[in-house]
Design a protein around this motif. Structure first.
Motif, PDB file in Angstrom:
ATOM      1  N   GLY A  85     -25.972   3.706 -30.043  1.00 41.85           N
ATOM      2  CA  GLY A  85     -24.672   3.687 -29.365  1.00 41.85           C
ATOM      3  C   GLY A  85     -24.032   5.060 -29.348  1.00 41.85           C
ATOM      4  O   GLY A  85     -23.468   5.492 -28.335  1.00 41.85           O
ATOM      5  N   SER A  86     -24.142   5.775 -30.478  1.00 42.09           N
ATOM      6  CA  SER A  86     -23.559   7.121 -30.535  1.00 42.09           C
ATOM      7  C   SER A  86     -24.315   8.079 -29.614  1.00 42.09           C
ATOM      8  O   SER A  86     -23.715   8.988 -29.030  1.00 42.09           O
ATOM      9  N   MET A  87     -25.621   7.861 -29.464  1.00 41.44           N
ATOM     10  CA  MET A  87     -26.390   8.701 -28.538  1.00 41.44           C
ATOM     11  C   MET A  87     -25.967   8.432 -27.097  1.00 41.44           C
ATOM     12  O   MET A  87     -25.821   9.369 -26.301  1.00 41.44           O
ATOM     13  N   ILE A  88     -25.756   7.174 -26.782  1.00 39.69           N
ATOM     14  CA  ILE A  88     -25.313   6.822 -25.426  1.00 39.69           C
ATOM     15  C   ILE A  88     -23.949   7.453 -25.137  1.00 39.69           C
ATOM     16  O   ILE A  88     -23.727   8.020 -24.066  1.00 39.69           O
ATOM     17  N   VAL A  89     -23.038   7.372 -26.102  1.00 40.31           N
ATOM     18  CA  VAL A  89     -21.722   8.005 -25.934  1.00 40.31           C
ATOM     19  C   VAL A  89     -21.887   9.512 -25.761  1.00 40.31           C
ATOM     20  O   VAL A  89     -21.276  10.120 -24.873  1.00 40.31           O
ATOM     21  N   ALA A  90     -22.741  10.129 -26.580  1.00 39.15           N
ATOM     22  CA  ALA A  90     -22.957  11.576 -26.481  1.00 39.15           C
ATOM     23  C   ALA A  90     -23.499  11.953 -25.106  1.00 39.15           C
ATOM     24  O   ALA A  90     -23.116  12.982 -24.553  1.00 39.15           O
ATOM     25  N   PHE A  91     -24.373  11.109 -24.547  1.00 38.75           N
ATOM     26  CA  PHE A  91     -24.967  11.447 -23.259  1.00 38.75           C
ATOM     27  C   PHE A  91     -24.044  11.147 -22.079  1.00 38.75           C
ATOM     28  O   PHE A  91     -24.369  11.480 -20.946  1.00 38.75           O
ATOM     29  N   LEU A  92     -22.871  10.582 -22.342  1.00 43.71           N
ATOM     30  CA  LEU A  92     -21.853  10.512 -21.288  1.00 43.71           C
ATOM     31  C   LEU A  92     -21.408  11.924 -20.908  1.00 43.71           C
ATOM     32  O   LEU A  92     -21.005  12.163 -19.766  1.00 43.71           O
ATOM     33  N   PHE A  93     -21.529  12.854 -21.849  1.00 42.24           N
ATOM     34  CA  PHE A  93     -21.167  14.242 -21.546  1.00 42.24           C
ATOM     35  C   PHE A  93     -22.128  14.871 -20.535  1.00 42.24           C
ATOM     36  O   PHE A  93     -21.775  15.835 -19.864  1.00 42.24           O
ATOM     37  N   VAL A  94     -23.313  14.302 -20.404  1.00 45.81           N
ATOM     38  CA  VAL A  94     -24.236  14.747 -19.342  1.00 45.81           C
ATOM     39  C   VAL A  94     -23.619  14.388 -17.994  1.00 45.81           C
ATOM     40  O   VAL A  94     -23.557  15.219 -17.087  1.00 45.81           O
ATOM     41  N   LEU A  95     -23.157  13.157 -17.869  1.00 46.88           N
ATOM     42  CA  LEU A  95     -22.514  12.733 -16.622  1.00 46.88           C
ATOM     43  C   LEU A  95     -21.266  13.561 -16.344  1.00 46.88           C
ATOM     44  O   LEU A  95     -21.073  14.045 -15.220  1.00 46.88           O
ATOM     45  N   PHE A  96     -20.440  13.756 -17.370  1.00 46.46           N
ATOM     46  CA  PHE A  96     -19.228  14.553 -17.189  1.00 46.46           C
ATOM     47  C   PHE A  96     -19.580  15.959 -16.707  1.00 46.46           C
ATOM     48  O   PHE A  96     -18.938  16.496 -15.795  1.00 46.46           O
ATOM     49  N   GLY A  97     -20.589  16.550 -17.303  1.00 43.58           N
ATOM     50  CA  GLY A  97     -21.003  17.901 -16.919  1.00 43.58           C
ATOM     51  C   GLY A  97     -21.505  17.966 -15.492  1.00 43.58           C
ATOM     52  O   GLY A  97     -21.174  18.896 -14.745  1.00 43.58           O
ATOM     53  N   ILE A  98     -22.307  16.982 -15.093  1.00 45.75           N
ATOM     54  CA  ILE A  98     -22.818  16.949 -13.715  1.00 45.75           C
ATOM     55  C   ILE A  98     -21.655  16.814 -12.735  1.00 45.75           C
ATOM     56  O   ILE A  98     -21.599  17.518 -11.716  1.00 45.75           O
ATOM     57  N   LEU A  99     -20.719  15.925 -13.048  1.00 47.71           N
ATOM     58  CA  LEU A  99     -19.571  15.731 -12.154  1.00 47.71           C
ATOM     59  C   LEU A  99     -18.682  16.968 -12.116  1.00 47.71           C
ATOM     60  O   LEU A  99     -18.141  17.320 -11.060  1.00 47.71           O
TER      61      LEU A  99
ATOM     62  N   LYS B  23     -30.946  19.846 -13.613  1.00 48.79           N
ATOM     63  CA  LYS B  23     -30.960  21.051 -14.452  1.00 48.79           C
ATOM     64  C   LYS B  23     -29.731  21.074 -15.355  1.00 48.79           C
ATOM     65  O   LYS B  23     -29.838  21.345 -16.555  1.00 48.79           O
ATOM     66  N   THR B  24     -28.570  20.792 -14.800  1.00 44.64           N
ATOM     67  CA  THR B  24     -27.335  20.743 -15.585  1.00 44.64           C
ATOM     68  C   THR B  24     -27.458  19.710 -16.693  1.00 44.64           C
ATOM     69  O   THR B  24     -27.176  19.996 -17.861  1.00 44.64           O
ATOM     70  N   GLY B  25     -27.881  18.516 -16.315  1.00 47.72           N
ATOM     71  CA  GLY B  25     -28.004  17.436 -17.299  1.00 47.72           C
ATOM     72  C   GLY B  25     -29.025  17.742 -18.377  1.00 47.72           C
ATOM     73  O   GLY B  25     -28.800  17.463 -19.560  1.00 47.72           O
ATOM     74  N   LEU B  26     -30.145  18.315 -17.986  1.00 47.84           N
ATOM     75  CA  LEU B  26     -31.192  18.628 -18.955  1.00 47.84           C
ATOM     76  C   LEU B  26     -30.721  19.688 -19.956  1.00 47.84           C
ATOM     77  O   LEU B  26     -30.980  19.573 -21.159  1.00 47.84           O
ATOM     78  N   LEU B  27     -30.009  20.684 -19.478  1.00 46.80           N
ATOM     79  CA  LEU B  27     -29.496  21.717 -20.383  1.00 46.80           C
ATOM     80  C   LEU B  27     -28.460  21.140 -21.354  1.00 46.80           C
ATOM     81  O   LEU B  27     -28.462  21.466 -22.543  1.00 46.80           O
TER      82      LEU B  27
ATOM     83  N   MET C  26     -25.119  31.332 -19.706  1.00 44.14           N
ATOM     84  CA  MET C  26     -25.089  29.891 -19.512  1.00 44.14           C
ATOM     85  C   MET C  26     -23.695  29.477 -19.054  1.00 44.14           C
ATOM     86  O   MET C  26     -22.690  29.983 -19.518  1.00 44.14           O
ATOM     87  N   ASN C  27     -23.662  28.561 -18.188  1.00 44.90           N
ATOM     88  CA  ASN C  27     -22.447  28.034 -17.607  1.00 44.90           C
ATOM     89  C   ASN C  27     -21.550  27.397 -18.677  1.00 44.90           C
ATOM     90  O   ASN C  27     -22.021  26.669 -19.547  1.00 44.90           O
ATOM     91  N   LYS C  28     -20.241  27.658 -18.594  1.00 44.86           N
ATOM     92  CA  LYS C  28     -19.286  27.095 -19.555  1.00 44.86           C
ATOM     93  C   LYS C  28     -19.284  25.570 -19.536  1.00 44.86           C
ATOM     94  O   LYS C  28     -19.122  24.939 -20.581  1.00 44.86           O
ATOM     95  N   ILE C  29     -19.451  24.987 -18.366  1.00 44.69           N
ATOM     96  CA  ILE C  29     -19.457  23.518 -18.251  1.00 44.69           C
ATOM     97  C   ILE C  29     -20.615  22.938 -19.056  1.00 44.69           C
ATOM     98  O   ILE C  29     -20.444  21.973 -19.802  1.00 44.69           O
ATOM     99  N   ILE C  30     -21.785  23.541 -18.911  1.00 46.92           N
ATOM    100  CA  ILE C  30     -22.977  23.059 -19.623  1.00 46.92           C
ATOM    101  C   ILE C  30     -22.781  23.222 -21.125  1.00 46.92           C
ATOM    102  O   ILE C  30     -23.016  22.284 -21.904  1.00 46.92           O
TER     103      ILE C  30
ATOM    104  N   GLN D 221     -19.768  20.079 -12.559  1.00 49.84           N
ATOM    105  CA  GLN D 221     -20.512  21.066 -11.763  1.00 49.84           C
ATOM    106  C   GLN D 221     -20.379  20.743 -10.280  1.00 49.84           C
ATOM    107  O   GLN D 221     -20.234  21.644  -9.456  1.00 49.84           O
ATOM    108  N   LYS D 222     -20.436  19.472  -9.948  1.00 49.70           N
ATOM    109  CA  LYS D 222     -20.296  19.049  -8.556  1.00 49.70           C
ATOM    110  C   LYS D 222     -18.909  19.433  -8.026  1.00 49.70           C
ATOM    111  O   LYS D 222     -18.798  19.982  -6.925  1.00 49.70           O
ATOM    112  N   LYS D 223     -17.881  19.164  -8.808  1.00 50.79           N
ATOM    113  CA  LYS D 223     -16.515  19.503  -8.391  1.00 50.79           C
ATOM    114  C   LYS D 223     -16.358  21.015  -8.212  1.00 50.79           C
ATOM    115  O   LYS D 223     -15.715  21.468  -7.267  1.00 50.79           O
ATOM    116  N   ALA D 224     -16.962  21.786  -9.111  1.00 50.24           N
ATOM    117  CA  ALA D 224     -16.873  23.251  -9.033  1.00 50.24           C
ATOM    118  C   ALA D 224     -17.625  23.805  -7.832  1.00 50.24           C
ATOM    119  O   ALA D 224     -17.401  24.933  -7.417  1.00 50.24           O
ATOM    120  N   ASN D 225     -18.505  22.987  -7.244  1.00 50.44           N
ATOM    121  CA  ASN D 225     -19.317  23.405  -6.102  1.00 50.44           C
ATOM    122  C   ASN D 225     -18.895  22.653  -4.825  1.00 50.44           C
ATOM    123  O   ASN D 225     -19.738  22.171  -4.080  1.00 50.44           O
TER     124      ASN D 225
END
Length: 169
Positions: free
Chosen positions: A42-56, A73-77, A1-5, A58-62
């Motif tokens: 609210g805490s769930m919304i904050v936690a799911f900001l890490f989905v956005l961070f991870g996608i961004l 796929k990145t966000g779902l994982l 599994m990818n370190k970013i994910i 992954q995008k930067k790494a690619n």
């Protein structure tokens, strides 16, 4: 599994679990305290900001490119890791620290209701109590608290990451 994910999933799981732990501890220490739905979501919304961070990330790494499928796929994982940590922490809290949670929560949820509202809420609480008799019920209900919201955020962030933040060539 990818370190970013993995990294973003763990950070998201720790963020939402820390708040859940605090709220649960507060509820156990102050039996009349009603849990804050706003704080929980609210805490769930904050936690799911890490989905956005991870996608961004992954995008930067690619080379600043990511397809909707790869972003999803990145966000779902990340969402699955975050949600699983949340479920595991709740299982630990419920079975080791606050085993009478569902009874206490039922009392709080029903105390200010009357009439048809009370009747409907009692049925709902009976459903939860029955489900909480089995670890699989606890796991299922706990995933249902967090996973659907995570999937919605994953869809939104996948669109943002793949299409809205697309670099012009």
């Amino acid at each position: 599994m990818n370190k970013i994910i993995l990294k973003n999933g763990i950070y998201g799981g720790l963020a939402v679990s820390a708040v859940m732990g605090y709220v649960t501890y507060s509820m156990k220490e102050n039996p009349n305290m009603e849990p804050s739905m706003a704080l929980g979501f609210g805490s769930m919304i904050v936690a799911f900001l890490f989905v956005l961070f991870g996608i961004l990330q992954q995008k930067k790494a690619n080379n600043d490119q990511i397809s909707f499928g790869a972003a999803f796929k990145t966000g779902l994982l990340i969402t699955l890791i975050t949600s699983t940590i949340y479920v595991l922490v709740w299982l630990f809290i419920y079975y080791n620290i606050f085993p009478d949670f569902i009874e206490k929560y039922s009392e709080i949820a029903l105390k200010n209701l009357s009439g048809a509202e009370l009747s409907k809420a009692k049925e709902e609480m009976e459903f939860y109590k029955k489900a909480y008799e089995s670890p699989f019920g606890v796991i299922g209900l706990t995933y249902m608290e967090i996973l659907p919201l995570g999937i919605v955020f994953t869809l939104i962030y996948s669109v943002v990451g793949a299409f809205l933040l697309k670099k012009k060539q």
